[in-house]
Design a protein around this motif. Sequence first.
Motif, PDB file in Angstrom:
ATOM      1  N   GLN A  17      71.703  49.264  40.161  1.00 39.43           N
ATOM      2  CA  GLN A  17      72.091  50.005  41.358  1.00 39.43           C
ATOM      3  C   GLN A  17      71.885  51.512  41.185  1.00 39.43           C
ATOM      4  OE1 GLN A  17      75.894  48.788  42.927  1.00 39.43           O
ATOM      5  NE2 GLN A  17      75.419  46.617  42.710  1.00 39.43           N
ATOM      6  N   LEU A  42      79.390  57.354  38.371  1.00 33.62           N
ATOM      7  CA  LEU A  42      79.793  55.967  38.185  1.00 33.62           C
ATOM      8  C   LEU A  42      80.557  55.791  36.875  1.00 33.62           C
ATOM      9  CD1 LEU A  42      76.612  54.097  39.495  1.00 33.62           C
ATOM     10  CD2 LEU A  42      78.849  54.259  40.621  1.00 33.62           C
ATOM     11  N   MET A  82      84.053  57.133  37.373  1.00 32.65           N
ATOM     12  CA  MET A  82      84.879  56.183  38.123  1.00 32.65           C
ATOM     13  C   MET A  82      85.278  54.992  37.251  1.00 32.65           C
ATOM     14  SD  MET A  82      82.739  56.466  41.666  1.00 32.65           S
ATOM     15  CE  MET A  82      83.504  55.125  42.575  1.00 32.65           C
ATOM     16  N   GLY A 109      91.103  35.230  43.784  1.00 31.77           N
ATOM     17  CA  GLY A 109      91.129  36.668  43.588  1.00 31.77           C
ATOM     18  C   GLY A 109      90.504  37.485  44.698  1.00 31.77           C
ATOM     19  N   CYS A 110      90.462  36.940  45.922  1.00 35.34           N
ATOM     20  CA  CYS A 110      89.782  37.668  47.000  1.00 35.34           C
ATOM     21  C   CYS A 110      90.585  38.879  47.461  1.00 35.34           C
ATOM     22  CB  CYS A 110      89.492  36.752  48.179  1.00 35.34           C
ATOM     23  SG  CYS A 110      90.935  36.326  49.182  1.00 35.34           S
ATOM     24  N   PHE A 162      91.952  44.398  39.761  1.00 34.08           N
ATOM     25  CA  PHE A 162      91.627  45.176  40.971  1.00 34.08           C
ATOM     26  C   PHE A 162      92.921  45.636  41.637  1.00 34.08           C
ATOM     27  CE2 PHE A 162      88.077  42.400  40.151  1.00 34.08           C
ATOM     28  CZ  PHE A 162      86.970  43.201  40.361  1.00 34.08           C
ATOM     29  N   GLN A 195      89.740  54.905  41.075  1.00 36.14           N
ATOM     30  CA  GLN A 195      88.290  54.994  41.271  1.00 36.14           C
ATOM     31  C   GLN A 195      87.957  55.909  42.436  1.00 36.14           C
ATOM     32  OE1 GLN A 195      87.843  50.589  41.182  1.00 36.14           O
ATOM     33  NE2 GLN A 195      85.856  51.039  40.301  1.00 36.14           N
ATOM     34  N   PHE A 229      82.363  50.159  49.231  1.00 35.69           N
ATOM     35  CA  PHE A 229      83.183  49.067  48.697  1.00 35.69           C
ATOM     36  C   PHE A 229      82.351  47.800  48.858  1.00 35.69           C
ATOM     37  CE2 PHE A 229      86.319  52.210  49.980  1.00 35.69           C
ATOM     38  CZ  PHE A 229      87.186  52.227  48.900  1.00 35.69           C
ATOM     39  N   PHE A 230      81.929  47.230  47.743  1.00 38.12           N
ATOM     40  CA  PHE A 230      81.012  46.089  47.825  1.00 38.12           C
ATOM     41  C   PHE A 230      81.690  44.805  47.356  1.00 38.12           C
ATOM     42  CE2 PHE A 230      76.714  48.502  47.207  1.00 38.12           C
ATOM     43  CZ  PHE A 230      77.019  49.291  48.305  1.00 38.12           C
ATOM     44  N   HIS A 259      81.821  41.466  45.545  1.00 39.50           N
ATOM     45  CA  HIS A 259      81.173  40.973  44.329  1.00 39.50           C
ATOM     46  C   HIS A 259      80.122  39.914  44.627  1.00 39.50           C
ATOM     47  CE1 HIS A 259      81.005  39.590  40.087  1.00 39.50           C
ATOM     48  NE2 HIS A 259      80.959  38.377  40.590  1.00 39.50           N
ATOM     49  N   CYS A 288      77.504  41.664  48.956  1.00 30.90           N
ATOM     50  CA  CYS A 288      76.802  42.930  49.020  1.00 30.90           C
ATOM     51  C   CYS A 288      76.475  43.472  47.641  1.00 30.90           C
ATOM     52  CB  CYS A 288      77.647  43.928  49.799  1.00 30.90           C
ATOM     53  SG  CYS A 288      76.698  45.292  50.407  1.00 30.90           S
ATOM     54  N   TYR A 289      77.391  43.317  46.701  1.00 30.03           N
ATOM     55  CA  TYR A 289      77.123  43.801  45.348  1.00 30.03           C
ATOM     56  C   TYR A 289      75.932  43.055  44.768  1.00 30.03           C
ATOM     57  CZ  TYR A 289      78.226  46.021  40.889  1.00 30.03           C
ATOM     58  OH  TYR A 289      78.160  46.794  39.746  1.00 30.03           O
ATOM     59  N   VAL A 293      79.698  53.292  44.133  1.00 32.13           N
ATOM     60  CA  VAL A 293      80.176  51.963  44.480  1.00 32.13           C
ATOM     61  C   VAL A 293      81.466  51.570  43.762  1.00 32.13           C
ATOM     62  CG1 VAL A 293      79.591  49.508  44.402  1.00 32.13           C
ATOM     63  CG2 VAL A 293      77.837  51.199  44.957  1.00 32.13           C
ATOM     64  N   ILE A 294      82.382  50.998  44.525  1.00 32.12           N
ATOM     65  CA  ILE A 294      83.547  50.347  43.933  1.00 32.12           C
ATOM     66  C   ILE A 294      83.410  48.854  44.224  1.00 32.12           C
ATOM     67  CG2 ILE A 294      86.056  50.054  44.050  1.00 32.12           C
ATOM     68  CD1 ILE A 294      86.284  53.023  44.643  1.00 32.12           C
ATOM     69  N   ARG A 295      83.409  48.076  43.157  1.00 29.41           N
ATOM     70  CA  ARG A 295      83.230  46.632  43.323  1.00 29.41           C
ATOM     71  C   ARG A 295      84.590  45.972  43.560  1.00 29.41           C
ATOM     72  NH1 ARG A 295      82.873  42.159  39.258  1.00 29.41           N
ATOM     73  NH2 ARG A 295      83.697  43.712  37.820  1.00 29.41           N
ATOM     74  N   VAL A 296      84.668  45.106  44.565  1.00 31.16           N
ATOM     75  CA  VAL A 296      85.876  44.312  44.785  1.00 31.16           C
ATOM     76  C   VAL A 296      85.453  42.838  44.845  1.00 31.16           C
ATOM     77  CG1 VAL A 296      87.266  46.068  45.926  1.00 31.16           C
ATOM     78  CG2 VAL A 296      85.699  44.698  47.276  1.00 31.16           C
ATOM     79  N   MET A 297      86.405  41.936  44.677  1.00 29.78           N
ATOM     80  CA  MET A 297      86.011  40.532  44.643  1.00 29.78           C
ATOM     81  C   MET A 297      85.685  39.995  46.036  1.00 29.78           C
ATOM     82  SD  MET A 297      85.727  39.913  41.579  1.00 29.78           S
ATOM     83  CE  MET A 297      85.331  38.176  41.615  1.00 29.78           C
ATOM     84  N   CYS A 298      86.156  40.694  47.078  1.00 29.59           N
ATOM     85  CA  CYS A 298      85.947  40.216  48.443  1.00 29.59           C
ATOM     86  C   CYS A 298      86.289  41.366  49.359  1.00 29.59           C
ATOM     87  CB  CYS A 298      86.869  39.026  48.705  1.00 29.59           C
ATOM     88  SG  CYS A 298      86.997  38.564  50.447  1.00 29.59           S
ATOM     89  N   THR A 299      85.616  41.465  50.507  1.00 31.30           N
ATOM     90  CA  THR A 299      85.955  42.550  51.422  1.00 31.30           C
ATOM     91  C   THR A 299      87.396  42.434  51.903  1.00 31.30           C
ATOM     92  OG1 THR A 299      84.829  41.216  53.061  1.00 31.30           O
ATOM     93  CG2 THR A 299      83.725  43.221  52.380  1.00 31.30           C
ATOM     94  N   ALA A 346      75.655  41.611  53.902  1.00 29.18           N
ATOM     95  CA  ALA A 346      74.368  41.267  53.300  1.00 29.18           C
ATOM     96  C   ALA A 346      74.649  40.189  52.266  1.00 29.18           C
ATOM     97  CB  ALA A 346      73.745  42.491  52.625  1.00 29.18           C
TER      98      ALA A 346
END
Lengths: 954, 68, 167
Positions: free
Chosen positions: A486, A505, A508, A910-911, A928, A936, B13-14, B16, B19-20, B39-45, C24
């Motif tokens: 990325q 990055l 963060m 974990g959503c 998270f 972050q 915010f992507f 996992h 989009c990520y 980018v900050i990665r999350v497991m789900c929007t 996406a």
Amino acid sequence: MVEAGRSPNIEILTSATLKSIKGRAGNFTAEVFQQPRYINEDLCTACGVCTMYCPRPIADVYNERLDITRATHIDFPQAIPTSYYIDPKACLRVNYQTCNLCAQTCTAGAIDFSQKPKNMKLKVGSVILAPGFGRVGHDVLEKFGYGRYQDVVTSYEFERLTCASGPTEGHLVRPSDQATPKKIAFLQCIGSRDVTCGNGYCSSVCCMYAIKEASVAKEHEPDLDISLFFMDVRTQGKGFDAARKRAEEKYGLNVIRARVPKIDQIDSKLALTWTTDDGESHSDLFDMVVLSVGLDAPEDAHAIADIAGIELNSYDFCKTSHGAPLSTTKNGIYVAGAFQGPKDIPESVTQASGVAAIASELLKEGRGSQTITVTYPDEDKALEEEEPRIGVFVCHCGVNIAGVVDVKAVRDYAASLPNVAYYEDTLYSCSQDALKAIAQKVKENRLNRVVIAACSPRTHEPLFQETLRSIGLNPALFEMANIRDQCAWVHAQEPEEATQKSKDLVRMAVAKARLLEPLAQPTVDVTQKALVLGGGAAGMTVALSIADQGFETVLVEKSKVLGGNLRKLTWTVDGQDARKILKDLVRKVEKHPKIDVMLDSELESTSGYVGNFTSTISTGGKTEMVNHGVMVIATGGKEYKPKGYCYGESRQVLTQLELEQRIAKGKSGFKTTKNVVMIQCVGSRGEDMEHCSRLCCSQAVKNALKIKELKPDANIYILYRDMRTYGFSEDLYREARQKGVRFLRYTPDNRPEVVKQARGIKVNVYDRLLGEEISIPANLVVLSTGIAPGENENLSKLLKVPLTQDGFFLEAHAKLRPVEVAVDGVYLCGLAHGPKGLEEAVSQAKAAAAKAAIPLVKGKVAVEPIVSRIDKATCIGCGICASLCPFNAIQMVKEGKRKKAETITASCKGCGICASHCPVLAISMGGFTDEEIFAQIHAFSPDGCGEGSEAEKK
Amino acid sequence: MTQEGYNPRILGFFCHWCCYAAADSAGVSRYQYPPNVRVIRVMCTGRIDVRFILEAFRCGADGVFTGG
Amino acid sequence: MAEAARQALEDIGVDPGRMELQWASAAEGPRFVELITKCVDSIKEKGPLGTASNEAGDEIQRRLEAAVKAASASKVRTSFGTLSKKFHKEGDYSPEAIREAISAKVTPAFRKERIAQEIKMLLEKGPMSVTKLAKSVGSKKAEFEKIVAPLIKKGVLKEEKKGLALA
């Protein structure tokens, strides 16, 4: 692939061939010959320097010889094992003892020319044959100008030409002049459905892949004009018809039903001439022609058959039967994938799982005796609790990152960040020796948090976490900054910005790492019992397999007898006695000591999660509780009941299943039968239901042939849209035509009409060749009614398992997880998943049994540590989280006077929907947390954005 | 009005799984895009809280991209 | 979530177009690139935060801080959570329905809380006149009084000669 590569219980032998198999089921000795790779897999970091220096060019076989690679190479970047190898035929060092450049340039010291070919003897209990499919011969392609005209390419070549990682980086060009083509034709059935080349069967996959390839080409070049020449459009896979329709509409593909007999070249264009089924002849010029090549039997099919002692069918595929599709003719040797018959990815993956179940049934006695379990040292809790000491490792990834990003500057920048106790740049941080070095540095410097700035956590996080675990650190104390996929790769022209982004990055990631906490890796015990819903062919097969693998199984059937739709069948498509298959299954199920059959019963409710379900089953008003660890949905489907076509108004109008029962009674039912008209797609493919029912075409020709046996002079008409007799059923279709069954194609805007007359009935249909409507007086009209979904809505709500638009259960992933669903511990097979024939239902049932047995065998399920945690003291019991959770993973439990939410960690994915909707911020997500994400966000700002502001404190 | 030389700071915010992963695959294919997003990665929007978005703007983001 | 965020941004004078929600799938690399490029272009068009025509200038930083606090308040979150639950149950996710429901239920609660937070923040620097306060937080007199009255009653604020002050 990655998973198979990582499993300690799977040993991968590449460049290996089977020489002999001796012994019997449960106790085979296999002799295997292995060619050396000349590169040590464990040392190779896949950096690619050896290929850069190798002076010997060879054709790149992976790219269909459209590109060149070197004698020292890797087939494609994601190959497993992720290691280069040397082609011994081309290598100068191997053949002439010269060169040796690769060995001199390999910094990892992985090149090893002392490797020798090896012969080994392996003791195995069962053998699974999965050699895949072979290529259609060159002579077949030559008939269509391949080899003579440069711009006639195979579909394999076209796939590489439109692939972003292919030789042209996805830019579609035609081979003759490297110009972008404007007009392309796809010719289907090359080497399929063609007895002249010996391949009378249908390859089953080419119609869909041609549409996919055409769509991809249109994505790249929107102005392309693409025509596809089909005999029949066979997109019978689950959801395929819908996908085809979307593609046709979105990309404006021209679908032409005709077979192009040959191709000529006129100047730089290719001339095609064809005749459509209205008798009209057409011709047109194209820039490029793609031959949609079929799947052949593997080239070494005979050698495999000789070595394994198995039989092949008339097309050199492995011989199996519809009742036992995964068994070869030799006990203990099984088959999966395209060697069993041409098939698509979902069916191949399904068979692969299914065959694992059969092997597991056979080998259950020895289970666990030779498995390797990885153990880790205890965690250093004291170290983990200390003030964060973060180690930052910035990866060059060879030139992949360092070619764009100033890695050393990023590393030095990391040094300036708070709590960073160690920093370093590494050439390839994922290589075996670099991992060892990282582990060493972490230990030496007593680091308790690790940040690696390299590639994507999606691919590499598990690898680094494994390293942490191996030295006694909790894997959650790890964070990655993705500065390759990325950043460096996508900002190749902007090195300064890319370096700045990398720094940001890393900043963060470090900010998050500071707050990371060790997460428990809990496991939960599994109730070693399975619940199977549905007692049809699929349900009985699942139950038998799970029970044969050694586990108690409860089989719940709604009606008063076992058998489901199989009871209505008389013969299978391959001519076996369906009633015998049924009888055998029922007898085995009823006799099995580990299967408890509950007839006249239905699932009333279910609670719990993978490993620990509790279900209530009602049997004629009485209810019973069953505890079980896994559950399989095999509730089947039902025959669609036709509307119109005089069905129900005339006794001469039947469904295919009703016809089959009449055929079973023998000749007497057809004494006066002169004309039989079968109508395909009644209810299916957009008439009432959207989907294709997949099996009705084979069923119709099967029954047509049976009528011909009973009454040879009967006239049989089959009115169809596309004959979808895919796979070996194509033989029946051909036989039917040879025996005089007449096939007339109709279009959905001009459906056949059944008219009741004073005496008898007639069918009006538009004859495309004559160009006018004809009337066929019929003694018998047979409606191919297809498969409708069962009453799935209720079960779907009960189990929180979603349905497709067509009303069948939705699998977790169409290709990779075809028998699993969104809810862990629940599996799916048979008509509940979608229309399919017996052969496919049995394979799928075996696959579901294999997947369901995994938690049962392990006895424990590991829980992802990234689950939600609910602070009970803060929770106000509003229940918003429980109702929003898509995985049924939050339950409300009474504590004192109030209800409190509680996470069922085994079900949680974990959503984080619960956390973002909690009114009182009582829920935190492992890995998270709010604090971590806020950190972050703050670190996003170069000045830290008033870190520790009021906002983030609760 | 586009301001010359103005480089906005955008926080992403992507998800996992979606989009990520799409961003990774863009990388594998070497597609190029502007380097303005962190980018900050999350497991789900579903994880994304309104607070995160507001806080991102407070911390100097000129834009927020949430990708499911 | 996105709709609530958009309306919150609008309330505090941030162009809601600065927040994008897009989809996406894992295989859609090209689509991702297109979306990101478009997003960057659109933000470029708008200019730095606070400079777009529909945005509050200098106050934006304070507004945002108050907004984050407001979005953490359990009253605001409850209204949001309850609404999500309702949508989930009824299965109607049409954008119009969501927009309407958020603007009827969530945004008023958010606005009230945001204004209250902002008043407190402003008064930390010392007492201020009612007119100036109301103007600073972007509130009309009637609404302002409605928000302030309970705060005085609860003893969070007190009335002084100069206007209002923290109690």
